[in-house]
Each structure stands twice: as structure tokens, then as C-alpha cells.
Design a protein around this motif. Structure first.
Motif, short mmCIF file in Angstrom:
data_model
loop_
_atom_site.label_atom_id
_atom_site.label_comp_id
_atom_site.label_asym_id
_atom_site.label_seq_id
_atom_site.Cartn_x
_atom_site.Cartn_y
_atom_site.Cartn_z
N UNK A 254 -1.66 6.02 -0.30
CA UNK A 254 -1.20 7.21 0.44
C UNK A 254 0.32 7.15 0.64
N UNK A 255 0.83 5.97 0.98
CA UNK A 255 2.26 5.81 1.17
C UNK A 255 3.02 6.01 -0.14
N UNK A 256 2.46 5.49 -1.22
CA UNK A 256 3.12 5.62 -2.52
C UNK A 256 3.19 7.08 -2.99
N UNK A 257 2.27 7.89 -2.52
CA UNK A 257 2.27 9.31 -2.89
C UNK A 257 3.47 10.06 -2.32
N UNK A 258 4.11 9.51 -1.31
CA UNK A 258 5.20 10.22 -0.63
C UNK A 258 6.54 10.11 -1.37
N UNK A 259 6.62 9.25 -2.39
CA UNK A 259 7.90 9.01 -3.03
C UNK A 259 8.25 10.02 -4.12
N UNK A 265 3.13 8.74 -9.43
CA UNK A 265 2.32 9.01 -10.62
C UNK A 265 1.25 7.94 -10.79
N UNK A 266 1.65 6.68 -10.61
CA UNK A 266 0.68 5.59 -10.74
C UNK A 266 -0.36 5.64 -9.62
N UNK A 267 0.07 6.04 -8.43
CA UNK A 267 -0.87 6.17 -7.31
C UNK A 267 -1.88 7.28 -7.59
N UNK A 268 -1.40 8.38 -8.18
CA UNK A 268 -2.30 9.48 -8.55
C UNK A 268 -3.29 9.02 -9.62
N UNK A 269 -2.80 8.26 -10.60
CA UNK A 269 -3.70 7.75 -11.64
C UNK A 269 -4.75 6.83 -11.03
N UNK A 270 -4.31 6.00 -10.10
CA UNK A 270 -5.24 5.07 -9.45
C UNK A 270 -6.32 5.84 -8.70
N UNK A 293 -1.77 14.45 -1.85
CA UNK A 293 -1.81 14.87 -3.26
C UNK A 293 -1.40 16.33 -3.39
N UNK A 294 -1.90 17.17 -2.48
CA UNK A 294 -1.59 18.61 -2.52
C UNK A 294 -0.09 18.84 -2.39
N UNK A 295 0.57 18.04 -1.58
CA UNK A 295 2.02 18.19 -1.42
C UNK A 295 2.75 17.98 -2.74
N UNK A 296 2.19 17.13 -3.61
CA UNK A 296 2.85 16.85 -4.89
C UNK A 296 2.71 17.98 -5.89
N UNK A 297 1.86 18.96 -5.60
CA UNK A 297 1.74 20.11 -6.48
C UNK A 297 3.02 20.93 -6.52
N UNK A 298 3.89 20.71 -5.56
CA UNK A 298 5.17 21.43 -5.53
C UNK A 298 6.24 20.72 -6.34
N UNK A 299 5.94 19.52 -6.83
CA UNK A 299 6.91 18.74 -7.60
C UNK A 299 6.56 18.79 -9.07
N UNK A 300 7.39 19.43 -9.90
CA UNK A 300 7.05 19.63 -11.32
C UNK A 300 6.58 18.38 -12.05
N UNK A 301 7.25 17.26 -11.85
CA UNK A 301 6.88 16.05 -12.59
C UNK A 301 5.54 15.48 -12.15
N UNK A 302 5.05 15.90 -11.01
CA UNK A 302 3.80 15.37 -10.47
C UNK A 302 2.61 16.28 -10.73
N UNK A 309 -6.02 14.49 -10.75
CA UNK A 309 -6.61 13.68 -9.68
C UNK A 309 -7.51 14.53 -8.79
N UNK A 310 -7.05 15.72 -8.45
CA UNK A 310 -7.87 16.62 -7.64
C UNK A 310 -9.18 16.93 -8.35
N UNK A 311 -9.09 17.18 -9.66
CA UNK A 311 -10.30 17.45 -10.43
C UNK A 311 -11.27 16.30 -10.42
N UNK A 312 -10.76 15.07 -10.50
CA UNK A 312 -11.64 13.89 -10.48
C UNK A 312 -12.26 13.68 -9.11
N UNK A 313 -11.55 14.03 -8.07
CA UNK A 313 -12.09 13.86 -6.72
C UNK A 313 -13.25 14.83 -6.48
N UNK A 314 -13.19 16.01 -7.10
CA UNK A 314 -14.20 17.07 -6.87
C UNK A 314 -15.50 16.79 -7.62
N UNK A 315 -16.17 15.71 -7.25
CA UNK A 315 -17.40 15.34 -7.95
C UNK A 315 -18.65 15.48 -7.09
#
Length: 549
Positions: A254-259, A265-270, A293-302, A309-315
Motif C-alpha cells: 500500500x505504501x509503495x503504491x503512493x510513489x 508498478x511492481x506493487x501493482x504487479x504483486x 490503486x484507483x488513485x493511480x488511474x490518474x497517472x498515465x504511466x500507471x 490489477x483491478x481486473x484481477x481483484x474482481x474475481x
């Protein structure tokens, strides 16, 4: 050549009883058999075995330029080059030892992950292990490079050496070093290990991995350590172990997602890979990870990885609820509506939406969101059958027994677009999906039925039925197009569909719908006589008598 030889051997074994017990070589073994050692390479290797340091040094210089491809390295190995280098490591000349280590680290990196069978990587690892804690920093660094190269190689014996045997000590030593390069190189090597059960080595180094992930002063270490979690989580045993540590790992992720950099990116993959565990999905949704994760949708590179990741969570229902409540769906729909959004992002968005459709409220968000349905229809014209296939799945789900949605989609000219896709799409499974989508959009919807006719689509459906390759989906689409629609029915009667439909009576999947269509066509005497003529000609009287009864 390798592929041809391998195929021939497998066919010989398959069709010859006398060879059924013979061990047919794999492609890798055949490729090793075909390795050729050039005279120049043989000369270089021979000079490595010389007793004169100057001649050895000349060989080193030549090898610097030669060992650049996997094939060259296999040739070097097959010619005895690795054995010669290992022997030089016993030299009393420090310069020779250092250069031998340098060449050895070049010779043991195989981009494909497959070395020549004569490399004997465990022997190399055991020999180099003696330099892992050398007081000579250069020796130690080269040793770490060689060991981490070997981590990348696909070899079961070597794999066990590192996961269960003495190789773990070298890994522990490098990770515990105060040399940043050694640490990073080892983290990279671990992240590049082949698939398999690595739970034992993971347990052995867990504290160090967690320590690196939490060290914000060393962002590169954080990224590499997180990559290990992401890659290891692909395999069930490793996933089980990591899941047992969810209380430790999730706050760090969660902390790594804030950077919003490589660490994120690696945190999202994990998180995407960890989501394969139902228990871990529950833990993820129980934290604020989804919101991060949702906050990163505003960052083009993410965006690509965030959507994936969102798709994988929706199981499951619980996870979809957490994602829906986070506002992720609205954000992704906005992205999809943007014409500048890339193919990769749209693909991941569609994947996430598809997994979310188990939730009725999610469907309502898509339907009611501005540009929600229109964005989906627009993507049907993107030209990529991969994206079109995903959109068709979503549209079919949304319009299933939903007259309102079918009508809204009809207002967006979807029937005309589907008619064009039947002509332009080439992949059979996509054509099937188009037919099923038409079936749902035209069920009881006269406006959509008429629109499809005006677009010339009924003729396309008829051609699919005549071809026999899409009989079931195309027949269902036609059925819904002509039920209670006289104009469509009249056009259909003018088409030569009786023969393929009679043949469809014997098709396990298409039999029922073929019978329904023939019953409609048999509503007048002229059509009935045509059907009987076909049946008599094909000697299928028993089926038609059942139909007419």
C-alpha cells in the motif's frame, strides 16, 4: 532444423510400436547435439589451457568480443571453455583469476534461460561459491554476477540447489552484504528465477525482502524486492506462503503504491498476482489498497497496470463490491471515453469491466454513466478483433433480457456496426460472438430487427448458416430477427437456407434451433414442399416427420 528433427522423431515414436519405449530427445537436447565448435573457438579454448599467462590473456581479449549470443556461449561450453575457466580460478595469479571470473560471468548469462547441458551449473555454482565472501571486492562482485546468472537458468538440479541446498547460503550472503550492487544484483537474479515452488528459499530470505521493501531511502532496492513478490506469486506454493504473511506484506505494498514510479508498478504487479488467492483478495479489500490503486488511474504511466490489477481483484462478489465502492469503474469509463487512451489501457479496462459484471449495480453504473455505452460501441469500430471480442462479451451481458439497454444500444447504431463486423471480422470465435450479441439485441426488439435488415445484415447471417461453420449462433440470431417480423421473414424465405438447416437437425448443438427455424419456414405449403424435397433427397424422412407432427 531443430523443430523439424524433433517433430520427425516424435512422429516416429507415435506411429511405430517398435520404438514406443525409446526415449525421444527433446528439442533442447537436439539443439545441444547440433552445436558446432568452430576452429577459432577451439583455438581460443585451447589457449585458455596454456601454461603461459600472456597466451591466456590473449584468449580473454578474444572472448570479450565473442561471447555475446546464446549460441556462442553454448559453443564455448560444448568446446570445454567453462571447464578451462574453472581451472583458471585455481591460479595463483590474481589477475588471471579475476579475468576468468569476468569471462565466466559473461559465459553463464543465457538470455533464453537455457544453457548447454555441458555447463554443469551446479559445479560452477559450487566452485564460484568460494569467492562469494572474498576480501577482493572485484572477485566478490563477479561471483555474485555468476551466481545470479545461474538463478536465471532452467535446470531442475540447479533449481533445487538454490531453493533447498547450499546455494541459499550464497544468496543470503549477497543480500546481507553492505555492497549495494551485490544486493541489487541478487534481488534481480531472484526475481528472474524460473517458475516453480520457491517457498523454501522465500522463507529463508523473507526478512531481508521485507526489509528492502520498507527501506524508502533505497527506492531501487524496494522495486527489485517487490518484483520478487510479484514474480514468485505466480506459483501456488509461493502464493500460499505469501498469503500467510499478508499482515506484513499488504501495508508495505500500500505504501509503495503512493510513489507513482517503478515501485508502484511492481506493487501493482504483486497485488495483481496475489489476487489469485481468495484469502488474499479478501485481505486486499479489507485494507485501503483498492483506493490507492484507483488513485493511480490518474497517472498515465500507471494506468495499464492499475487497470489490470483491478481486473484481477474482481474475481468474486466481495471484491467487485470493494472495487465498485472505490469509484474505480467511473474512472475507467472516463478513460475509455478518451480517444487518446491506448490499446493496452482499453484492453485492461475491458478485462476489469468483464470481471465486474457479476454485480448488477456495476451494470447500472455502465448503463447510466455518461459515455458508458457509447464508448463500448465506439470500440467496436477500433479494428482490433481482440478488443472487439471483449466488447461483445460486455454488450451481450448488459443487453441480456434487458429491453432498455438493447434499445439504447440500438440508438447508437450498434446494429449497423454489427452487420459490418460480420463482413470484416476474420476470427471464427469473434463471428460467433457477433451472432450471439445480435441474438440478445434483437430479442423482442423490432426496431433493432429492422435496423439490422436495413444494414444488409440478414444476408450475412444467411451466408454464415449456409457455410455451416457458425450454424448454432447464426441460426439463433436469425430466429430472433424473424420472429414476429414479417419483412425479415420474407427476405429470409428468399434465401437458400433449407438445406443447411435440415443438415443442422443432426447437429447436437444446432439441432433444436434448426428445428425451430424449419417449423417457421414450413408455415406455408410452398416452403413445406421445399423442406420435404430436401429431406427426401438426403434420406432424412424420420426427422421431417417429427417436425411436421
Amino acid at each position: 532444423q531443430v523443430e523439424d528433427i524433433s517433430y520427425c522423431l516424435s512422429q516416429i515414436r507415435k506411429f511405430s510400436k517398435s520404438l514406443s519405449s525409446v526415449n525421444v530427445k527433446s528439442m533442447a537436447e537436439i539443439e545441444d547435439d547440433l552445436v558446432v565448435v568452430s576452429s577459432e573457438m577451439s583455438s581460443i579454448i585451447s589457449n585458455l589451457q596454456s601454461k603461459q599467462a600472456s597466451i591466456q590473456q590473449d584468449s580473454f581479449i578474444l572472448l570479450d568480443d565473442r561471447l555475446t549470443t546464446d549460441s556462442e556461449k553454448r559453443s564455448f561450453t560444448h568446446g570445454g571453455g567453462i571447464s578451462a575457466l574453472l581451472q583458471l580460478l585455481t591460479s595463483s595469479d590474481e589477475d588471471i583469476v579475476e579475468k576468468a571470473l569476468e569471462i565466466l560471468q559473461m559465459a553463464t548469462y543465457f538470455e533464453s534461460g537455457r544453457a548447454h547441458r555441458e555447463l554443469y551449473p551446479v559445479s560452477v555454482a559450487e566452485t564460484v561459491s568460494g569467492f562469494a565472501e572474498s576480501s577482493n571486492k572485484n572477485h566478490q562482485i563477479y561471483a555474485s554476477c555468476i551466481v545470479t546468472n545461474l538463478l536465471h537458468i532452467k535446470d531442475s538440479t540447479l533449481y533445487n540447489y538454490f531453493t533447498e541446498g547450499n546455494g541459499r547460503q550464497d544468496i543470503q550472503s549477497f543480500l546481507g552484504s553492505d555492497n549495494s550492487f551485490l544486493q541489487l544484483r541478487t534481488l534481480w537474479g531472484l526475481s528472474a528465477m524460473p517458475a516453480g515452488d520457491k517457498s523454501q528459499i522465500l522463507e529463508h530470505i523473507w526478512d531481508k525482502i521485507i526489509g528492502f521493501m520498507g527501506d524508502s531511502k533505497r527506492p531501487e532496492h524496494q522495486a527489485k524486492a517487490t518484483a520478487i513478490i510479484a514474480n514468485f506469486a505466480y506459483d501456488a506454493p509461493n502464493l500460499t506462503f505469501i498469503t500467510s504473511k499478508s499482515s506484513e506484506i499488504l501495508p508495505l505494498l500500500k505504501k509503495l503504491l503512493t510513489y507513482a514510479d517503478e515501485r508502484s508498478i511492481e506493487a501493482l504487479r504483486a497485488l495483481a498476482n496475489l489476487s489469485n488467492s481468495k484469502e488474499m483478495r479478501k485481505a486486499i479489500c479489507g485494507t485501503d489498497c483498492v483506493d490507492a490503486i484507483v488513485q493511480l488511474l490518474s497517472t498515465p504511466l500507471m494506468q495499464v497496470q492499475a487497470c489490470w490489477t483491478i481486473g484481477n481483484i474482481c474475481m468474486d462478489d466481495r471484491s467487485v463490491l470493494a472495487v465498485r465502492n472505490s469509484g474505480a469503474l467511473e474512472r475507467m469509463l472516463d478513460l475509455m471515453a478518451d480517444s487518446k487512451t491506448s490499446f493496452d489501457i482499453n484492453e485492461k479496462i475491458l478485462w476489469a469491466i468483464s470481471n465486474s459484471l457479476i454485480d448488477d449495480q456495476t451494470k447500472e453504473i455502465i448503463i447510466s454513466q455518461k459515455n458508458g455505452l457509447s464508448s463500448l460501441v465506439k470500440l467496436l469500430q477500433c479494428g482490433s478483433e481482440k478488443l472487439i471480442s471483449l466488447v461483445l462479451d460486455i454488450v451481450s451481458s448488459l443487453s441480456n433480457r434487458n429491453f432498455k439497454v438493447s434499445s439504447l444500444l440500438g440508438d447508437l447504431n450498434i446494429m449497423q456496426i454489427l452487420a459490418e463486423l460480420l463482413t470484416n471480422c476474420r476470427q471464427p470465435h469473434v463471428k460467433d460472438k457477433i451472432c450471439w450479441t445480435i441474438t440478445r439485441l434483437t430479442a423482442g426488439n423490432t426496431v433493432n430487427q429492422d435496423s439490422f435488415r436495413k444494414a444488409g445484415g440478414i444476408q450475412e447471417i444467411g451466408e454464415l448458416i449456409e457455410s455451416g461453420e457458425h450454424l448454432q449462433p447464426a441460426s439463433w440470431a436469425l430466429f430472433n430477427l424473424i420472429v414476429e417480423n414479417e419483412q425479415n421473414l420474407e427476405i429470409t424465405k428468399q434465401m437458400d437456407l433449407i438445406q443447411p438447416l435440415v443438415q443442422g437437425l443432426q447437429d447436437e448443438k444446432a439441432g433444436d434451433i434448426s428445428r425451430k427455424l424449419l417449423a417457421i419456414f414450413a408455415s406455408n405449403e410452398e416452403q413445406k414442399r421445399k423442406i420435404i424435397d430436401v429431406v427426401v433427397r438426403d434420406v432424412r424422412t424420420r426427422k421431417i416427420s417429427y417436425l411436421l407432427n
